[in-house]
Structures are given as structure tokens and as C-alpha cells.
Enzyme design. Structure first.
Site, mmCIF file in Angstrom:
data_model
loop_
_atom_site.group_PDB
_atom_site.id
_atom_site.type_symbol
_atom_site.label_atom_id
_atom_site.label_comp_id
_atom_site.label_asym_id
_atom_site.label_seq_id
_atom_site.Cartn_x
_atom_site.Cartn_y
_atom_site.Cartn_z
ATOM 1 N N THR A 154 1.093 6.116 1.586
ATOM 2 C CA THR A 154 2.265 5.257 1.355
ATOM 3 C C THR A 154 1.836 4.091 0.472
ATOM 4 O OG1 THR A 154 3.252 5.875 3.465
ATOM 5 C CG2 THR A 154 4.092 3.879 2.457
ATOM 6 N N PHE B 34 2.716 0.391 -0.832
ATOM 7 C CA PHE B 34 3.447 -0.811 -0.436
ATOM 8 C C PHE B 34 3.389 -1.820 -1.585
ATOM 9 C CE2 PHE B 34 1.905 1.195 3.369
ATOM 10 C CZ PHE B 34 2.883 1.000 4.332
#
Ligand SMILES: O=C(O)C(=O)C[C@]1(C(=O)O)C=C[C@@H](O)C=C1
Length: 403
Positions: A287, A289
Site C-alpha cells: 500500500t 500512503f
């Protein structure tokens, strides 16, 4: 620390016209700012120019870093000449230690000078992956949980925290569209990115076995990333606001037949057992960010940088092709492209002559490209894009992270 004197224009000798400047108080009457503007060429707005400056607010002392041209310090030296006349300098008895001190490189670093910790907002509760991302970016920071993504944006805007860390895309689940939309609605700057390897665990009350579970709670992205495991278990999936929040619900309500997909840290925090580890379908589950702040960072040339922009295009054949060509022509690699409907104008009428019945969806394009705003090729590419983009905003320029 209070926001004061957000002064408009910082001096940049090279820029001839339309300058947009932002200045920020750094807490000791000092400020720094990023100045973006256009240069007029042949009566047309053509060229992006970007420069950074540091200065002392409340006075006129501004020293552009890039082109080294001072715009007048406002602090005249003794015996300064004023209109040809020698000015008499009166003696004064003041505590010179109260005068604002010049900025040093340390003033522009992420840690507040008073020794307090950087406060970083994230969406979720302790143990969420977003919190892990905040700690990766700022080890030892004070993490501040927020109920929604928007609350994290507002916490930065209201000076309740220094930064916000928010997920923007996942290698399996794709983009987090809500945060693309919020980036445009709020005027924060992207100052960094964090790429986090996400290893999901199946958590349950102590003593439970995974075969006994009837339901599994988690964030929708996490449920989607563990599709195969959930199919094998044959459980009902229930969405929660964040992964750690799911673990909290199971623990607080002593739900025996309910599991949660969350991190091993969440298991520790909420006193749950890890019933299975690494349950994501794809081992490379990363992921990405974004780190958001009130002030932009001064882009450097040393480390590889990324720049994120958003723009709209007029209707017509090949306009997107032309927009992308401005980067290809300068050998700039694109790492991400995303399109989102324009909220204020989602549909555009294209046949006025024909009772206005034919409509197109109207989009905003978000692009991340692998170059720093400090590089002339980036400024040239954006100048070129500006020629046919109806709207263009630089969301931030920041060092590239690796998982
Ligand atoms: O729920 C969390 O723990 C989050 O940090 C959110 C989030 C996301 O929004 O994608 C972050 C990483 C994981 O991919 C799953 C969920």
C-alpha cells in the site's frame, strides 16, 4: 505555533509576471515559501517558474535561495543612505537575543524545534496499517487516530497535527478514490510517500480456531486482498472503517465466532490470537500512503523525486495523448495515472446544435511523474501542459520511497 503573515509574493528576480507565493510561519517569526508562476512570452502565459525563499515575517527580509537576489532586507545598516542623505542612527538598548534568528537547515526538518514529537494524523485506530506507515515515515512520532480521512485532512489544516498519512493506492486493490477527491478539495501539500508491505493476519479471540469462524470483519480493501482465504473459510464478510477497528470490535464484544483481518500489531494491542498469517492473495501486497502537510517541501535534486499533479483537459480528439506527450518528449517517466469525475461538472454537453442531448463524462486527471520540480525539464513539461490544460495544480514534489 500559530499561522501568521501568510504573505503572498516572495521575491524571485527571474519571474516577470503572475506569481503565486505561499509563505508559512515557522514559529519564530521566520517563514519559508514556495513560489510558482508564469513568465510572459509574446503576450501569452507560457513558462512555469518555481523558486523557494526564506524570510522573516513582519519585515521585508526575504532572501530567495535559488537565484540569490535579495529583495531588500528592511533592516538598513547603520549610516544607510536615504535619498542621498546620511541617516542618523540612534543608539538603542534592546535585548538582541529577542530578535528573530535566521533559519537554518534544521528549522526546515520534520521535527518541531522545541523537542516535542511530530504529530501525525491517520485514519483508523491504533494498530491500523496507516499508523504503521506514519511510524515508518516519522519513527517515534506521536500518532493521532482520526475517524474519517477528511478528519485527518482537517486536523492538519487546523494545526492540531503537523502531518497526515493517508493510503492512496494498493498493489492488489487499486486506488483509494476518496483520498484523490479529498486531495483536490483541501489545499494541503504532498511532502512524502510511504510504501508499506501489508501482511494480513486472521485474528480471533484466544483459543478460537479459524474453522470455527462464521464471520470475518475488516476494511473493504483488506477483505478484497484476502479473497481466496475468505472463500476457503466460507465466512460472511463484514466491512469496518479500518483493519484495527475490526480487531477492536472482536475483542471488545468478545465475539467468539467472528474473526478480524488486521496486522500482527493489532493482535498484540487488542489481545487477540493470530489464527493465520500472510493470508493476502498476493505476496507483493503493497500500500502506498501520502504524507500531507500545510507547507510544501523544498524539492531537492539529490534523491529521486516524484511530482504529483492534477489537471483537466478540454474536449477533443487526442487531448490526453498530447497531455501525456509533454512528459514523454522530455524522457519523464509516469508512475501513476488516475482519472476522477469532475464533481462540479460531471457531464459536459457536446452538441449545442442538437438540443444539447449528447453529453460526455468530464474528468480530472491525476498524474505522478518521476522527476523533481527543481529540474528544468519538469517545469518545461508543466509549462507545455498548461497550454492545453483547462486547470492545473501541483499537489506536491517529494522524495520517492521504496517498500
Ligand atoms: O485499515 C487500515 O489498517 C488502513 O490503514 C487502511 C488500508 C486501506 O485503506 O487500504 C490500508 C492498508 C491496507 O491495504 C488495508 C487498509
Amino acid at each position: 505555533m500559530a499561522l501568521k503573515g501568510v504573505a503572498g509574493v516572495l521575491g524571485c528576480g527571474k519571474m516577470e509576471a503572475a506569481r503565486i507565493g505561499v509563505g508559512f510561519d515557522c514559529g519564530r517569526k521566520c517563514g519559508f515559501g514556495l513560489n510558482l508562476g508564469f513568465k510572459e512570452e509574446g503576450g501569452e502565459r507560457r513558462k512555469w517558474e518555481c523558486c523557494v525563499g526564506v524570510g522573516v515575517l513582519g519585515q521585508r527580509a526575504i532572501t530567495p535561495v535559488e537565484d540569490g537576489r535579495s529583495q531588500g532586507s528592511g533592516l538598513e545598516s547603520p549610516g544607510a543612505v536615504d535619498g542621498g542623505q546620511q541617516v542618523e542612527v540612534k543608539a538603542f538598548h534592546k535585548d538582541l537575543s529577542l530578535l528573530p534568528k535566521p533559519l537554518s537547515a534544521a528549522d526546515l526538518s520534520s521535527a518541531p524545534r522545541d523537542g516535542s514529537k511530530v504529530r501525525v494524523a491517520y485514519q483508523g485506530v491504533p494498530g491500523a496499517y496507516s499508523e504503521a506507515a506514519a511510524l515508518k515515515a516519522y519513527p517515534g512520532c506521536e500518532t493521532v487516530p482520526c475517524e474519517e480521512f477528511e478528519a485527518a485532512f482537517k486536523a492538519v489544516e487546523l494545526w492540531l497535527v503537523d502531518k497526515a498519512v493517508l493510503p492512496i493506492e494498493n498493489s492488489v486493490g487499486g486506488s483509494i478514490h476518496r483520498n484523490y477527491d479529498l486531495l483536490l478539495r483541501h489545499r494541503l501539500h504532498i511532502v512524502g510517500e510511504v510504501q508499506l508491505q501489508v501482511n494480513h493476519c486472521l485474528l480471533g479471540l484466544p483459543g478460537m480456531r479459524k474453522e470455527e469462524l462464521k464471520r470475518v470483519l475488516s476494511h473493504p480493501q483488506a477483505l478484497a486482498q484476502c479473497e481466496m482465504t475468505l472463500m476457503e473459510l466460507g465466512v460472511v464478510r463484514v466491512s469496518t472503517e479500518d483493519t484495527a477497528g475490526a480487531a477492536q470490535v472482536v475483542a471488545l464484544n468478545r465475539l467468539r465466532d467472528t474473526g478480524a483481518i488486521a496486522s500482527s500489531r493489532a493482535a498484540e494491542i487488542y489481545g487477540l490470537d493470530i489464527l493465520a498469517e500472510n493470508i493476502q492473495d498476493d505476496d507483493d501486497n503493497i500500500t502506498r500512503f501520502l504524507i500531507l502537510a500545510r507547507e510544501p517541501i523544498i524539492p531537492g535534486n539529490g534523491r529521486p523525486h516524484k511530482t504529483s499533479i492534477v489537471f483537466s483537459l478540454e474536449e477533443g480528439p487526442g487531448v490526453l495523448f498530447k497531455a501525456l506527450a509533454v512528459f514523454a518528449l522530455r524522457d519523464i517517466n509516469l508512475s501513476k495515472i488516475e482519472s476522477r469525475p469532475q464533481r462540479k461538472r460531471p457531464l459536459r454537453v457536446v452538441d449545442d446544435s442538437n438540443k444539447g442531448s449528447a453529453k460526455y463524462f468530464d474528468y480530472l486527471f491525476y498524474i505522478d511523474f518521476e522527476a523533481s520540480m527543481a529540474e528544468p525539464r519538469s517545469q518545461q513539461a508543466l509549462g507545455h501542459l498548461q497550454e492545453f490544460a483547462g486547470f492545473l495544480r501541483v499537489l506536491g514534489c517529494y522524495p520517492t520511497d521504496v517498500p
